[in-house]
Design a protein around this motif. Structure first.
Motif, short mmCIF file in Angstrom:
data_model
loop_
_atom_site.label_atom_id
_atom_site.label_comp_id
_atom_site.label_asym_id
_atom_site.label_seq_id
_atom_site.Cartn_x
_atom_site.Cartn_y
_atom_site.Cartn_z
N PRO A 50 0.81 -1.23 0.00
CA PRO A 50 0.00 0.00 0.00
C PRO A 50 0.85 1.27 0.00
CG PRO A 50 0.15 -0.84 2.22
CD PRO A 50 0.90 -1.82 1.35
N ALA A 51 1.97 1.25 -0.71
CA ALA A 51 2.86 2.41 -0.74
C ALA A 51 2.66 3.21 -2.02
CB ALA A 51 4.32 1.97 -0.62
N VAL A 52 2.82 4.51 -1.90
CA VAL A 52 2.84 5.40 -3.06
C VAL A 52 4.21 6.08 -3.07
CG1 VAL A 52 1.93 7.55 -4.03
CG2 VAL A 52 0.36 5.81 -3.13
N GLY A 53 4.83 6.10 -4.23
CA GLY A 53 6.13 6.75 -4.33
C GLY A 53 7.27 5.80 -4.08
N GLY A 54 8.37 6.33 -3.57
CA GLY A 54 9.59 5.56 -3.40
C GLY A 54 10.64 6.05 -4.38
N LYS A 57 9.88 6.48 -8.29
CA LYS A 57 8.42 6.56 -8.42
C LYS A 57 7.85 7.80 -7.74
CE LYS A 57 8.08 2.47 -6.58
NZ LYS A 57 9.49 2.05 -6.56
N GLY A 58 8.48 8.23 -6.66
CA GLY A 58 8.00 9.43 -5.98
C GLY A 58 8.07 10.66 -6.86
N HIS A 59 9.14 10.74 -7.67
CA HIS A 59 9.26 11.85 -8.61
C HIS A 59 8.10 11.85 -9.61
CE1 HIS A 59 13.35 11.71 -7.03
NE2 HIS A 59 13.59 12.89 -7.58
N MET A 71 -3.61 11.86 -7.60
CA MET A 71 -3.02 10.79 -6.80
C MET A 71 -2.28 11.35 -5.57
SD MET A 71 -0.43 7.89 -8.22
CE MET A 71 0.08 6.49 -7.24
N GLY A 72 -1.53 12.41 -5.75
CA GLY A 72 -0.78 13.00 -4.65
C GLY A 72 -1.68 13.54 -3.56
N GLU A 73 -2.75 14.23 -3.94
CA GLU A 73 -3.67 14.80 -2.95
C GLU A 73 -4.38 13.70 -2.17
OE1 GLU A 73 -5.55 18.90 -4.07
OE2 GLU A 73 -5.68 17.60 -5.83
N VAL A 74 -4.79 12.63 -2.86
CA VAL A 74 -5.45 11.52 -2.17
C VAL A 74 -4.49 10.86 -1.19
CG1 VAL A 74 -6.52 9.24 -2.48
CG2 VAL A 74 -7.08 11.11 -4.04
N TRP A 94 16.24 12.91 -3.76
CA TRP A 94 15.32 12.68 -2.65
C TRP A 94 13.99 12.18 -3.21
CZ3 TRP A 94 15.97 17.78 0.65
CH2 TRP A 94 17.26 17.81 1.17
N SER A 95 13.43 11.18 -2.57
CA SER A 95 12.19 10.57 -3.07
C SER A 95 11.16 10.42 -1.95
CB SER A 95 12.47 9.19 -3.67
OG SER A 95 13.28 9.31 -4.81
#
Length: 318
Positions: A50-54, A57-59, A71-74, A94-95
């Motif tokens: 259940p992760a977003v980014g990394g 992918k975070g960029h 997606m970012g706001e949610v 940085w991520s």
């Protein structure tokens, strides 16, 4: 002449991360948009991690946000732990990464979609594309690209396969209805002819317990589109009540979490983050892996891949 049950400017097939973003973008442009999904209760379902980014992918998530994505706001609204990774290096790498409440994420995403003007959510299986031949077109393959390997173009609704050009007019649903569309966006993810490998077993599925989109997958093949597979890996589901967390190393979230969205001033769970825990393998773990690695689909030949990682790592989870 083809009769249509409904008509939209844009039809999006599949309501994962990409489908939700595509549907919102089209609707915000004032286009009458329909988002089709097999199950409206599983819109934006986070299947495994259940992760977003990394790292990397975070960029991407922040770039989508900069273009107006949701997606970012949610994530900022439902994230339960936020960490900025790679801070020992320069700011360019940085991520941001967030662990999300899986149920809250899909409920929040559905709320956002349902509140958007010009957007309708439809629960139905898309079985085929409605296409027609463009009369008088004689196609040639691009230099260095054999005709039989030609694939879709991005020119409006035109689809090029081999030496023929077709125009996408809409979609056929499994229940027999037809929907006219000015454009069709396919974001089916793992569901398109999906196949699950669990240990030494394999079976068709989109996600565990959900059917794959076989009809649409076969329809796209018949249009001459070449398909291939991308492999994902999913961790085992563990009951937290059966784990002695005192034996793990605690990994808390950042004291001052970095939001994903440029429009978020402060994440919702800023002061109530949930810790993660770090575990290490043992010699016994290594012994079990060595004795059974030949049974893993990645090494038994059950899964055929083009390339392998050059760095050995513990990554086989089945």
């Amino acid at each position: 002449m083809q009769q249509f049950t409904e008509q939209f400017d844009v039809v999006v097939v599949g309501a994962g991360h990409a489908g939700c973003e595509a549907a919102m973008a089209a609707a915000r442009m004032g286009l009458k948009t329909a988002l089709f999904t097999l199950n409206v209760d599983l819109i934006a379902q986070m299947s495994c991690n259940p992760a977003v980014g990394g790292i990397a992918k975070g960029h991407l998530v922040r770039e989508v946000d900069a273009l107006g994505g949701i997606m970012g706001e949610v994530t900022d609204a439902v994230g339960i732990q936020f960490r900025l990774l790679n801070t020992s290096r320069g700011p360019a790498v940085w991520s941001p990464r967030a662990q999300c409440d899986k149920q809250a994420y899909r409920l929040k995403m559905r709320e956002v979609l349902e509140s958007q003007a010009n957007l309708k959510i439809k629960q139905a299986e898309v079985a085929d594309l409605i296409v027609e031949d463009l009369v008088g077109y004689v196609g040639t393959a691009a230099p260095g690209c054999p005709a039989e390997r030609s694939s879709a173009t991005t020119e409006n609704r035109e689809l090029t396969t081999g030496n023929s050009r077709k125009l996408v007019r809409g979609i056929h649903l499994r229940d027999g209805r037809t929907v006219r569309a000015g454009a069709v966006i396919i974001t089916t993810g793992t569901f398109l002819n999906g196949l699950i490998h669990c240990g030494e077993q394999q079976y068709p599925a989109g996600r565990s317990g959900e059917p794959p989109a076989v009809l649409l997958g076969e329809a796209l093949k018949k249009l001459g589109l070449r398909g291939c597979r991308l492999k994902t890996g999913t961790p085992p589901r563990l009951d937290g009540r059966t784990i002695d967390w005192s034996r793990f190393q605690v990994q808390p979230g950042d004291t001052d979490p970095t939001p994903f969205s440029f429009r978020t001033r402060r994440v919702a769970h800023h002061d109530s983050q949930v810790p993660c825990y770090i575990a290490y393998t043992t010699e016994e773990t290594h012994r079990v892996i060595r004795e059974n690695v030949h049974r893993s689909p990645m090494y038994s030949g059950q899964i055929k891949s083009i390339a392998h990682d050059t760095v050995p790592r513990l990554k086989i989870r089945s």
